[in-house]
Design a protein around this motif. Structure first.
Motif, mmCIF file in Angstrom:
data_model
loop_
_atom_site.group_PDB
_atom_site.id
_atom_site.type_symbol
_atom_site.label_atom_id
_atom_site.label_comp_id
_atom_site.label_asym_id
_atom_site.label_seq_id
_atom_site.Cartn_x
_atom_site.Cartn_y
_atom_site.Cartn_z
ATOM 1 N N ILE A 390 0.844 -1.199 0.000
ATOM 2 C CA ILE A 390 0.000 0.000 0.000
ATOM 3 C C ILE A 390 0.881 1.252 0.000
ATOM 4 O O ILE A 390 0.564 2.252 -0.661
ATOM 5 C CB ILE A 390 -0.955 -0.026 1.203
ATOM 6 C CG1 ILE A 390 -2.022 -1.106 0.992
ATOM 7 C CG2 ILE A 390 -1.619 1.327 1.410
ATOM 8 C CD1 ILE A 390 -2.972 -1.260 2.150
ATOM 9 N N LYS A 391 1.990 1.219 0.725
ATOM 10 C CA LYS A 391 2.921 2.352 0.683
ATOM 11 C C LYS A 391 3.447 2.563 -0.730
ATOM 12 O O LYS A 391 3.560 3.699 -1.204
ATOM 13 C CB LYS A 391 4.088 2.103 1.645
ATOM 14 C CG LYS A 391 3.693 2.086 3.117
ATOM 15 C CD LYS A 391 4.902 1.796 3.995
ATOM 16 C CE LYS A 391 4.500 1.734 5.468
ATOM 17 N NZ LYS A 391 5.672 1.398 6.326
ATOM 18 N N GLY A 392 3.755 1.456 -1.413
ATOM 19 C CA GLY A 392 4.207 1.576 -2.792
ATOM 20 C C GLY A 392 3.133 2.109 -3.717
ATOM 21 O O GLY A 392 3.420 2.880 -4.641
ATOM 22 N N VAL A 393 1.877 1.727 -3.467
ATOM 23 C CA VAL A 393 0.757 2.220 -4.282
ATOM 24 C C VAL A 393 0.611 3.733 -4.115
ATOM 25 O O VAL A 393 0.435 4.474 -5.099
ATOM 26 C CB VAL A 393 -0.545 1.501 -3.900
ATOM 27 C CG1 VAL A 393 -1.757 2.211 -4.485
ATOM 28 C CG2 VAL A 393 -0.510 0.058 -4.380
ATOM 29 N N PRO A 405 -1.916 11.107 -2.078
ATOM 30 C CA PRO A 405 -3.222 10.735 -1.520
ATOM 31 C C PRO A 405 -3.133 10.581 -0.009
ATOM 32 O O PRO A 405 -2.047 10.376 0.550
ATOM 33 C CB PRO A 405 -3.518 9.401 -2.205
ATOM 34 C CG PRO A 405 -2.171 8.820 -2.477
ATOM 35 C CD PRO A 405 -1.274 9.984 -2.778
ATOM 36 N N PRO A 406 -4.264 10.670 0.687
ATOM 37 C CA PRO A 406 -4.230 10.494 2.150
ATOM 38 C C PRO A 406 -3.866 9.071 2.532
ATOM 39 O O PRO A 406 -3.934 8.147 1.712
ATOM 40 C CB PRO A 406 -5.676 10.840 2.569
ATOM 41 C CG PRO A 406 -6.491 10.631 1.343
ATOM 42 C CD PRO A 406 -5.604 10.982 0.189
ATOM 43 N N VAL A 407 -3.487 8.906 3.777
ATOM 44 C CA VAL A 407 -3.113 7.588 4.289
ATOM 45 C C VAL A 407 -4.335 6.668 4.277
ATOM 46 O O VAL A 407 -5.454 7.096 4.576
ATOM 47 C CB VAL A 407 -2.542 7.708 5.715
ATOM 48 C CG1 VAL A 407 -2.272 6.342 6.313
ATOM 49 C CG2 VAL A 407 -1.276 8.550 5.699
ATOM 50 N N VAL A 408 -4.109 5.402 3.915
ATOM 51 C CA VAL A 408 -5.187 4.412 3.907
ATOM 52 C C VAL A 408 -5.317 3.838 5.320
ATOM 53 O O VAL A 408 -4.390 3.200 5.827
ATOM 54 C CB VAL A 408 -4.894 3.286 2.894
ATOM 55 C CG1 VAL A 408 -6.032 2.274 2.897
ATOM 56 C CG2 VAL A 408 -4.692 3.863 1.505
ATOM 57 N N HIS A 409 -6.452 4.089 5.965
ATOM 58 C CA HIS A 409 -6.680 3.576 7.320
ATOM 59 C C HIS A 409 -7.254 2.153 7.226
ATOM 60 O O HIS A 409 -8.264 1.923 6.578
ATOM 61 C CB HIS A 409 -7.650 4.486 8.069
ATOM 62 C CG HIS A 409 -7.072 5.829 8.397
ATOM 63 N ND1 HIS A 409 -6.378 6.089 9.550
ATOM 64 C CD2 HIS A 409 -7.057 6.982 7.689
ATOM 65 C CE1 HIS A 409 -5.972 7.350 9.561
ATOM 66 N NE2 HIS A 409 -6.376 7.924 8.435
#
Length: 695
Positions: A390-393, A405-409
């Motif tokens: 997800i960090k790579g995305v 983009p905002p952090v994915v919670h």
């Protein structure tokens, strides 16, 4: 200090030079043994070294965790085979020249193997030697060679699929260029290793045949030399030369058998995620099920009670297996009790606190909810791969789209199915699918050559037919032409796809302000001139969202502001300003769809239909229901023909028609891009390959 550094540097250099000279020195030793006669003491040293080297090779192959950890094994196999053959030549020379003297004329090692190991009985020695030849040649070497041959074939067949999987991860932003380069190198090394092992296994097989021929030649030659040259009787010559030949054969074939075993261990290894060597795999998989131990103990006990059988031995193993089963059951029960105690030791319920503003939970812009079986994928303590993906995305999204983009919670949701995950945007669900940790998703790109057994499904990101398969089928799926990805990659790719589709909704005022602040560090006067003097922050945000809704990157913020500085004073409508900005970004928009091709092949509007649409737009600005249905149907047909021919799904229309048609067609044809003729750069040649409204 300089002296110390100079000394260490010189020592390191000399060590490196010794490593470089190791191969040539070994070849020189081999050549010397083939040409020069060796004294018995030298034969003893080299035979002992050969045995020690074989044991070391076997131990290294046992303790490696994957085949590439011992990538030098094919070369080691070649050198050890050459060493044994050269020793056979040297020992044959000594036996035939000095064997009539008997005893240790060919060295202590050969004498010990000929006398002690077979009791001085040349018939027993001959039988033992032949048995070793059969074991080495027919069983171990043949099996290892077959495994190496099949492994090399499957590895070469699977290379294209593995390369496609690496490219898919790279394109999705799940890995970087460096990781992709390392993975490609590893795939190439695996192919080279198995290909080399396929050929190197023939060395050991040829060595076994050579040993048999050398034994026959030594016995016949020894008889002839002993009787004709040294006047020995047939019995004495046969006993002397046969025992020495058997000792020579045994001292060479035992290391050969050890090396063959090492080759079999190396090529038959199956790598696991736990990073275990062969011994750990055997112990962890053979002695973990108490039911197996109990059933084996019962079978051994029944055999031990049969009259005439060695009862004590069978009953001993019955007791041993029963004890192992009892110990395993106790350990399992103890672990369950500890887990139950840990679960029961919950803290006493505290008094319910008063409600506060801390209880108000704001809606997350991006969220990912997972079922309980997917928790290991997102648990940092369990090294969940999905977190890094997800960090790579997010990083890849920022590089391509133009804002962070905002952090994915991420949170678990017990109301979901155990393998279900849900992707949310501002609290609303925008995507839902299933993923199965430990399994692989084989995606059919449209040109597969076989079928797979598994759970049929569709790729959640692009809707392609797919199958969830076990890890053991992964290489077969790649050979058939499937694109194979793991569960973490499936979720990350789905998230990446939805983030691009909803990029306009993700972009908020805070992201827009950060973009302006970032550009203001270099172009402060330009930012102050446009926002908020000519265009308000709200209008500027709406303009960027309009671009993102049609998947136009906003990385070139300077061009966007330059265009607004030119036209904002004359026009205040956000839609019209968006159209002008698209013209300014025309070169990058065309580059996005067609690359650097000088001729772009697009879909066009049939002239009569275009005229009808122009008249409709000049009237009330709305399409009649019949005309709208016809337009949508014909656009779908033209798009299908365009994609069948392998061209980009791009429709080019007049500038005034573009906003209305783009908004209308996006309802059902989200992947169709609608461009204005004014957006096409002058150095590109426009060619219409399909017509909406034509045939």
């Amino acid at each position: 200090m300089k002296a110390v550094s100079h000394y260490l540097g010189g020592e390191w250099a000399s060590g490196s030079q010794m490593k470089l000279l190791a191969g040539p020195l070994l070849i020189l030793f081999v050549m010397a043994m083939l040409i020069l006669p060796l004294p018995p003491i030298a034969l003893d040293l080299f035979f002992t070294f050969n045995i020690a080297l074989a044991v070391m090779v076997l131990l290294v192959s046992m303790f490696t965790q994957k085949p590439l950890d011992f990538a030098a094994f094919p070369a080691v196999l070649l050198f050890t085979t050459l060493l044994r053959l050269s020793l056979n030549v040297a020992s044959t020379r000594v036996i035939l020249m000095e064997g009539h003297q008997g005893g240790d004329s060919a060295g202590k090692v050969i004498e010990a193997f000929g006398q002690f190991l077979v009791g001085g009985n040349f018939a027993v020695g001959l039988v033992v030697f032949l048995i070793l030849i059969v074991i080495n040649f027919m069983v171990i070497t043949k099996g290892a060679g077959r495994i190496a041959e099949v492994g090399a074939r499957f590895m070469l067949d699977a290379m294209p699929g593995k390369q496609m999987a690496i490219d898919a991860d790279l394109n999705a932003g799940l890995i970087g260029e460096e990781d992709a380069r390392k993975r490609r190198a590893e795939v190439a090394q695996e192919a080279d290793f198995y290909g080399s092992m396929d050929g190197a296994s023939k060395f050991v097989r040829g060595d076994a045949m050579a040993g048999l021929v050398i034994m026959v030649v030594n016995i016949i030659g020894g008889l002839l030399i002993g009787m004709l040259q040294h006047g020995m009787g047939f019995g004495d010559a046969a006993r002397t030369y046969t025992l020495m030949t058997i000792g020579d054969g045994l001292v060479a074939q035992i290391p050969a058998l050890v090396i063959s075993t090492a080759a079999g261990v190396t090529v038959s290894r199956v790598s696991t995620d736990k990073g275990e060597d062969v011994g750990q795999q055997m112990l962890s998989q053979l002695f973990t099920n108490p039911q197996v131990m109990i059933l084996a103990a019962v079978v051994m006990g029944l055999l031990g009670m049969v009259p005439g059988m060695p009862n004590f031995v069978f009953l001993f193993f019955t007791a041993l297996l029963g004890g192992l089963a009892w110990a395993l059951i106790r350990r399992t029960k103890h672990q369950e009790e500890e887990e139950a105690m840990a679960a029961s030791e919950s803290p006493p319920p505290a008094e319910a606190p008063e409600a506060s503003w801390d209880d108000v939970q704001l809606v997350d812009t991006l969220g990912l909810e997972v079922g309980h079986r997917l928790i290991p994928l997102v648990d940092q303590r369990q090294e969940g791969e999905l977190l890094s993906r997800i960090k790579g995305v997010r990083k890849k999204f920022a590089q391509e789209v133009g804002f962070l983009p905002p952090v994915v919670h991420i949170r678990d949701n017990l109301e979901l199915g155990p393998s279900t995950y849900v992707i949310t945007l501002k609290g609303a669900e925008i995507g839902r699918a299933e993923a199965f940790p430990g399994k692989w998703l084989a995606i059919d790109p449209g040109q597969v050559t076989g079928e797979l057994a598994g759970t049929a499904t569709t790729d959640p990101a692009f809707g392609l037919p797919a199958v969830w398969i076990e890890a053991s089928q992964r290489e077969h799926a790649q050979v058939y032409g499937y694109t194979v990805v793991d569960a973490s990659t499936v979720v990350a790719t789905h998230l990446n796809h939805l983030m691009h589709r909803h990029a306009g909704e993700i972009l908020g005022r805070s992201e827009v302000q950060k973009l302006l602040d970032r550009l203001g560090e270099e172009q402060k006067s330009l930012v102050e001139e446009v926002v908020p003097k000519q265009v308000s922050l709200t209008a500027f945000q709406r303009l960027l969202q309009n671009l993102l809704e049609e998947e136009v990157s906003i990385r070139d913020l300077r061009t966007i502001l330059d265009t607004l500085a030119e036209h904002a004073g004359q026009q205040s409508d956000v839609g019209e300003l968006t159209a002008q900005v698209r013209i300014g970004l025309g070169r990058s928009i065309v580059q996005q769809w067609f690359g650097a091709e000088p001729e772009i092949r697009v879909i066009g509007l049939e002239a009569q239909l275009e005229q009808v649409l122009m008249q409709a737009m000049s009237g009330n600005g709305a399409l009649e229901p019949g005309l709208a249905d016809t337009l949508m149907t014909q656009a779908e047909q033209a798009l299908a023909r365009q994609e069948t021919s392998g061209e980009a799904p791009v429709l080019v229309v007049q500038h005034s028609l573009r906003p209305v048609l783009a908004r209308f067609l996006r309802r059902r044809l989200r992947h169709l891009a609608v461009l204005s003729q004014a957006e096409i750069p002058d150095d590109r040649t426009l060619r219409v390959t399909q017509l909406v409204g034509g045939r």
